[in-house]
Design an enzyme around this catalytic site. Structure first.
Site, PDB file in Angstrom:
ATOM      1  N   ASP A  14      18.122  19.122   2.659  1.00 35.86           N
ATOM      2  CA  ASP A  14      17.253  18.375   1.761  1.00 35.86           C
ATOM      3  C   ASP A  14      15.805  18.795   2.015  1.00 35.86           C
ATOM      4  OD1 ASP A  14      19.500  17.122   0.912  1.00 35.86           O
ATOM      5  OD2 ASP A  14      18.944  15.112   1.595  1.00 35.86           O
ATOM      6  N   HIS A  64      18.138  18.950   7.114  1.00 36.86           N
ATOM      7  CA  HIS A  64      16.844  18.885   6.430  1.00 36.86           C
ATOM      8  C   HIS A  64      16.020  20.114   6.799  1.00 36.86           C
ATOM      9  CE1 HIS A  64      18.259  14.723   6.520  1.00 36.86           C
ATOM     10  NE2 HIS A  64      17.514  14.518   5.443  1.00 36.86           N
TER      11      HIS A  64
END
Length: 258
Positions: free
Chosen positions: A64, A211
């Site tokens: 992400d 992430h």
């Protein structure tokens, strides 16, 4: 025992049987009714794709991208070194701020995924608002790369039926994860590696959450890749993991091909 006592005994016996029967029906109802409602009720909870019923030993890594980009180049280098393709879910703000990174991700052959425009709690939005949150980054990425994205991940993993309907009507697949690295908590490299490789949910068809901006993610990534490969997994982007034809999703979020 006289007749009056016999009649009282019969009455108490009948009453006891009736009460016992009612209790049995009541507790059976408590056990079974929720299951019936979840399957055939009018308000069925829709579920995104958390993982896939894969017949092959494949998993997907996903990143992400909502905040910084300091780690992105290093992550791309490590992925290239191991010839691994993954999926990046990007917010519209991130796309606008780091257009060259978006182009680099696309040029390297990774999936480009939509992570909404403003990283809001989308379960609190109306359907039209959700569709606008999806459309804006879609248009930005299309303009930059020529790619029409079709994978969406809700910020915070926060979704409801309205959002899933908005995702579907926008031409997207709604993607969650079943293995969380918890890299954003900055507990260290070993913790990230353990959270993935020793995760009880890790299996064929798993979708792993990481992430691009977490402190220890680049340092952990190589061990994650080699560890998954040592377990016999092929790492593929989500677009190559999910079923894009007709499918069903069970109560755990596992996608099955029809």
């Amino acid at each position: 025992m006289n007749n009056e006592e016999k009649e009282k005994l019969k009455f108490f016996c009948k009453t006891g049987i009736i009460v016992l029967s009612v209790m049995v029906v009541f507790f059976a109802g408590i056990h079974f009714i929720p299951k019936v409602v979840s399957v055939s009720g009018g308000n069925i909870k829709k579920i995104p794709i958390y993982c896939v019923d894969q017949k092959e030993k494949k998993v997907s890594l996903s990143f992400d991208a909502a905040w910084g980009n300091e780690q992105t180049a290093t992550i791309l280098e490590i992925l290239a070194k191991h010839n691994v393709k993954v999926t990046f879910f990007m917010t519209g703000g991130w796309v606008e701020k780091y257009p060259e990174d978006v182009k680099a991700i696309a040029a390297a052959g990774h999936d480009l995924g939509n992570h909404s425009e403003n990283h809001k709690h989308m379960s609190q939005l109306a359907k039209q608002q959700s569709m606008e949150e999806i459309k804006s980054p879609h248009d930005k990425v299309k303009e930059l790369t020529g790619i029409d994205m079709n994978l969406f991940r809700a910020p915070y993993g926060d979704y409801n039926n309205t959002l899933i309907e908005a995702v579907k009507d926008s031409g997207y697949y709604c993607i969650q994860w079943d293995v969380d690295s918890l890299d954003w908590k900055d507990y260290g490299v070993d913790c990230i590696v353990k959270n993935i490789l020793d995760n009880k949910h890790l299996g064929d068809g798993s979708i792993i959450l990481m992430h691009n901006g977490a402190k220890y993610t680049p340092a952990a990534l190589e061990a994650v890749i080699t560890g998954l490969q040592d377990k016999g997994y092929e790492i593929v982007p989500i677009s190559q993991l999910i079923y894009t034809g007709e499918y069903t999703i069970d109560h755990e979020g596992r996608q099955f091909a029809k």
